[in-house]
Design a protein around this motif. Structure first.
Motif, PDB file in Angstrom:
ATOM      1  N   TYR A 213       0.818  -1.213   0.000  1.00 55.97           N
ATOM      2  CA  TYR A 213       0.000   0.000   0.000  1.00 55.97           C
ATOM      3  C   TYR A 213       0.856   1.270   0.000  1.00 55.97           C
ATOM      4  O   TYR A 213       0.342   2.370  -0.177  1.00 55.97           O
ATOM      5  CB  TYR A 213      -0.947   0.014   1.206  1.00 55.97           C
ATOM      6  N   ASP A 214       2.178   1.125   0.209  1.00 58.75           N
ATOM      7  CA  ASP A 214       3.075   2.279   0.122  1.00 58.75           C
ATOM      8  C   ASP A 214       3.425   2.615  -1.322  1.00 58.75           C
ATOM      9  O   ASP A 214       4.127   3.598  -1.588  1.00 58.75           O
ATOM     10  CB  ASP A 214       4.367   2.002   0.899  1.00 58.75           C
ATOM     11  N   TYR A 215       2.953   1.790  -2.257  1.00 52.64           N
ATOM     12  CA  TYR A 215       3.277   1.979  -3.669  1.00 52.64           C
ATOM     13  C   TYR A 215       1.995   2.208  -4.475  1.00 52.64           C
ATOM     14  O   TYR A 215       0.888   2.101  -3.954  1.00 52.64           O
ATOM     15  CB  TYR A 215       4.045   0.762  -4.195  1.00 52.64           C
ATOM     16  N   LYS A 216       2.174   2.527  -5.729  1.00 56.25           N
ATOM     17  CA  LYS A 216       1.016   2.791  -6.597  1.00 56.25           C
ATOM     18  C   LYS A 216       0.386   1.463  -7.024  1.00 56.25           C
ATOM     19  O   LYS A 216       1.018   0.668  -7.722  1.00 56.25           O
ATOM     20  CB  LYS A 216       1.429   3.603  -7.816  1.00 56.25           C
ATOM     21  N   ILE A 217      -0.858   1.254  -6.593  1.00 58.49           N
ATOM     22  CA  ILE A 217      -1.567   0.012  -6.903  1.00 58.49           C
ATOM     23  C   ILE A 217      -2.698   0.305  -7.876  1.00 58.49           C
ATOM     24  O   ILE A 217      -3.522   1.186  -7.637  1.00 58.49           O
ATOM     25  CB  ILE A 217      -2.148  -0.642  -5.627  1.00 58.49           C
ATOM     26  N   TYR A 261     -10.781  -3.995   4.338  1.00 61.48           N
ATOM     27  CA  TYR A 261      -9.683  -4.434   5.205  1.00 61.48           C
ATOM     28  C   TYR A 261      -8.671  -3.325   5.461  1.00 61.48           C
ATOM     29  O   TYR A 261      -7.682  -3.534   6.159  1.00 61.48           O
ATOM     30  CB  TYR A 261      -8.969  -5.639   4.582  1.00 61.48           C
ATOM     31  N   PHE A 262      -8.932  -2.132   4.910  1.00 64.64           N
ATOM     32  CA  PHE A 262      -8.001  -1.012   5.060  1.00 64.64           C
ATOM     33  C   PHE A 262      -8.759   0.224   5.551  1.00 64.64           C
ATOM     34  O   PHE A 262      -9.966   0.348   5.360  1.00 64.64           O
ATOM     35  CB  PHE A 262      -7.312  -0.706   3.721  1.00 64.64           C
ATOM     36  N   ASP A 263      -8.011   1.124   6.158  1.00 62.94           N
ATOM     37  CA  ASP A 263      -8.615   2.362   6.656  1.00 62.94           C
ATOM     38  C   ASP A 263      -8.778   3.399   5.557  1.00 62.94           C
ATOM     39  O   ASP A 263      -9.644   4.282   5.654  1.00 62.94           O
ATOM     40  CB  ASP A 263      -7.753   2.952   7.782  1.00 62.94           C
ATOM     41  N   ASP A 264      -7.941   3.317   4.525  1.00 68.92           N
ATOM     42  CA  ASP A 264      -7.945   4.323   3.472  1.00 68.92           C
ATOM     43  C   ASP A 264      -7.978   3.644   2.101  1.00 68.92           C
ATOM     44  O   ASP A 264      -7.769   2.433   1.969  1.00 68.92           O
ATOM     45  CB  ASP A 264      -6.694   5.214   3.571  1.00 68.92           C
ATOM     46  N   ASN A 265      -8.201   4.448   1.082  1.00 64.54           N
ATOM     47  CA  ASN A 265      -8.181   3.968  -0.290  1.00 64.54           C
ATOM     48  C   ASN A 265      -6.730   3.745  -0.726  1.00 64.54           C
ATOM     49  O   ASN A 265      -5.944   4.688  -0.800  1.00 64.54           O
ATOM     50  CB  ASN A 265      -8.861   4.993  -1.199  1.00 64.54           C
ATOM     51  N   ILE A 266      -6.375   2.503  -1.021  1.00 65.83           N
ATOM     52  CA  ILE A 266      -4.990   2.181  -1.368  1.00 65.83           C
ATOM     53  C   ILE A 266      -4.773   2.109  -2.883  1.00 65.83           C
ATOM     54  O   ILE A 266      -3.641   1.920  -3.333  1.00 65.83           O
ATOM     55  CB  ILE A 266      -4.558   0.848  -0.731  1.00 65.83           C
ATOM     56  N   PHE A 267      -5.840   2.275  -3.663  1.00 68.59           N
ATOM     57  CA  PHE A 267      -5.737   2.173  -5.124  1.00 68.59           C
ATOM     58  C   PHE A 267      -5.765   3.569  -5.745  1.00 68.59           C
ATOM     59  O   PHE A 267      -6.710   4.320  -5.532  1.00 68.59           O
ATOM     60  CB  PHE A 267      -6.900   1.348  -5.684  1.00 68.59           C
ATOM     61  N   TYR A 268      -4.731   3.900  -6.511  1.00 68.91           N
ATOM     62  CA  TYR A 268      -4.680   5.273  -7.034  1.00 68.91           C
ATOM     63  C   TYR A 268      -5.717   5.527  -8.118  1.00 68.91           C
ATOM     64  O   TYR A 268      -6.060   6.671  -8.387  1.00 68.91           O
ATOM     65  CB  TYR A 268      -3.273   5.598  -7.550  1.00 68.91           C
ATOM     66  N   ALA A 302       2.826   5.072 -14.257  1.00 62.62           N
ATOM     67  CA  ALA A 302       2.575   3.631 -14.326  1.00 62.62           C
ATOM     68  C   ALA A 302       2.552   3.020 -12.929  1.00 62.62           C
ATOM     69  O   ALA A 302       3.262   3.470 -12.023  1.00 62.62           O
ATOM     70  CB  ALA A 302       3.645   2.959 -15.177  1.00 62.62           C
ATOM     71  N   PRO A 303       1.751   1.992 -12.713  1.00 64.05           N
ATOM     72  CA  PRO A 303       1.635   1.391 -11.379  1.00 64.05           C
ATOM     73  C   PRO A 303       2.848   0.556 -10.996  1.00 64.05           C
ATOM     74  O   PRO A 303       3.547   0.009 -11.857  1.00 64.05           O
ATOM     75  CB  PRO A 303       0.391   0.509 -11.507  1.00 64.05           C
ATOM     76  N   ASP A 304       3.090   0.459  -9.695  1.00 68.81           N
ATOM     77  CA  ASP A 304       4.115  -0.452  -9.178  1.00 68.81           C
ATOM     78  C   ASP A 304       3.527  -1.840  -8.940  1.00 68.81           C
ATOM     79  O   ASP A 304       4.233  -2.842  -9.014  1.00 68.81           O
ATOM     80  CB  ASP A 304       4.680   0.083  -7.854  1.00 68.81           C
ATOM     81  N   TYR A 348       0.607  -8.707  -9.399  1.00 76.69           N
ATOM     82  CA  TYR A 348       1.846  -8.449 -10.146  1.00 76.69           C
ATOM     83  C   TYR A 348       2.568  -7.240  -9.545  1.00 76.69           C
ATOM     84  O   TYR A 348       1.927  -6.296  -9.064  1.00 76.69           O
ATOM     85  CB  TYR A 348       1.545  -8.138 -11.614  1.00 76.69           C
ATOM     86  N   VAL A 349       3.898  -7.264  -9.604  1.00 74.42           N
ATOM     87  CA  VAL A 349       4.710  -6.104  -9.205  1.00 74.42           C
ATOM     88  C   VAL A 349       5.774  -5.884 -10.269  1.00 74.42           C
ATOM     89  O   VAL A 349       6.112  -6.795 -11.038  1.00 74.42           O
ATOM     90  CB  VAL A 349       5.386  -6.305  -7.830  1.00 74.42           C
TER      91      VAL A 349
END
Length: 369
Positions: A213-217, A261-268, A302-304, A348-349
């Motif tokens: 979640y620290d990266y662009k998903i 399952y998360f407190d915030d939106n993790i998807f950009y 581009a996403p990570d 994928y990463v």
């Protein structure tokens, strides 16, 4: 009319008025998207056939006894559900005859018809059938409250009294099936819930474990294959050259299922204009609106991380899909009655992120797209 002297009738009329007020309040906007309907014009238009009649009748048994397929009846071989339909007709006739004997047939059939016809002609989901079950229980509860018992039609009493021995016991046992089968459904679903992680829980835990979640998903979005010949939605696994593809970037069911399952939106790319919102807007989009949304996604870079296969090259035409490594296959279990919707998704990463984390393992999987 006698029915208007029944207090339950007035209670139901009150609920009807409330329901109509709610319908007026939530009437779909022009860009409302639902399964099988891409806008409100399609939602309010329908074709009537024998298939809808079958659907209307089967909904009663669906609540207690049978398991209808997930899809609409006109999208698969109708002949395959003939046994369920015969059972449903039998149950429907028996139920109406009992209600008629107890002078509650209109109390049941009017609200049921509103629900059944809407479900058959416009929109329905397997999860809605439980409403029919609760409503039928309510009606029978009202009969018992008024009369202290539920009377059976004469033909049922005569038929049962004419039976002897084991046959009579078998008929009585069958009569109890509508009470036993739902308990069995609940037991099976409970077992699956205990035995396996529900839906996308494992995906959420994987994201947390590696702090992705620290990266662009990037989350996948709805894209529907439309035949150039028939203009009907089809299986998205068809040859792309034979179909046009309509994109609906606001429809991201996978992200919606993971975000609790998360407190915030993790998807950009989820709710790009309202990123603090963690629920899905059921909004279709025109080609121009879709292009605008895709442009906003593209501005993020581009996403990570990419959750499941999607047409990423539509957003990033110059991206190298070979730069993404599959690192996790998540088995997905979603029970419903005696059936489990078994699926899987792949995470994928980028190679850079794979090397940076260092503890991920590459798995064999299809390329992103």
């Amino acid at each position: 009319l006698k029915i208007f002297s029944d207090k339950h009738c007035w209670m139901m009329l009150g609920l009807l008025v409330l329901a109509i007020a709610i319908i007026i309040e939530i009437f779909p906007n022009s860009n409302t998207y639902t399964q099988g309907h891409e806008n409100a014009d399609e939602l309010s238009s329908f074709s009537f056939s024998y298939v809808q009649v079958m659907w209307y009748i089967m909904y009663l048994s669906e609540a207690f006894l049978i398991q209808m397929p997930d899809s609409k009846l006109d999208s698969y071989d109708v002949a395959s559900i003939i046994p369920q339909f015969i059972t449903a007709v039998f149950v429907f006739v028996i139920a109406l005859s009992i209600l008629h004997k107890n002078k509650k047939i209109l109390t049941f059939i009017i609200p049921y018809s509103f629900f059944g016809l809407f479900s058959a002609l416009i929109y329905s989901s397997p999860y809605h059938s439980g409403m029919v079950g609760v409503f039928l229980i309510f009606v029978f509860w009202g009969i018992f409250a008024d009369n202290g018992k539920i009377e059976l039609p004469e033909y049922i009493n005569k038929a049962v009294s004419s039976l002897r021995g084991g046959l009579k016991k078998a008929v009585v046992a069958i009569a109890f099936l509508p009470m036993i089968v739902p308990i069995a459904w609940s037991a099976y679903s409970s077992y699956i819930d205990i035995r396996f992680d529900y839906w996308y829980k494992e995906a959420a835990e994987f994201i947390k474990e590696y702090r992705l979640y620290d990266y662009k998903i990037l989350s996948p979005w709805e894209h529907i294959a439309v035949s150039n010949d028939t203009s009907k939605s089809t299986d998205p696994k068809v040859d792309e050259s034979d179909y046009q593809w309509h994109d609906y970037p606001n429809i991201q069911g996978l992200a919606t299922a993971i975000l609790p399952y998360f407190d915030d939106n993790i998807f950009y790319n989820y709710n790009i204009d309202n990123h603090d919102k963690t629920f899905m807007y059921y909004q279709s989009s025109t080609e121009e609106e879709t292009k605008t949304i895709f442009d906003k996604w593209r501005e993020q870079g581009a996403p990570d991380v990419v959750i499941d296969r999607c047409e990423i090259t539509k957003i990033y035409p110059n991206i190298d899909v070979d730069d993404y490594i599959a690192v996790k296959r998540v088995e997905v279990y979603k029970p419903y009655k005696f059936k489990t919707n078994d699926q899987y998704i792949t995470i994928y990463v980028t190679k850079d992120l794979f090397n940076k984390i260092g503890t991920l393992k590459e798995i064999t999987a299809k390329k992103l797209y």
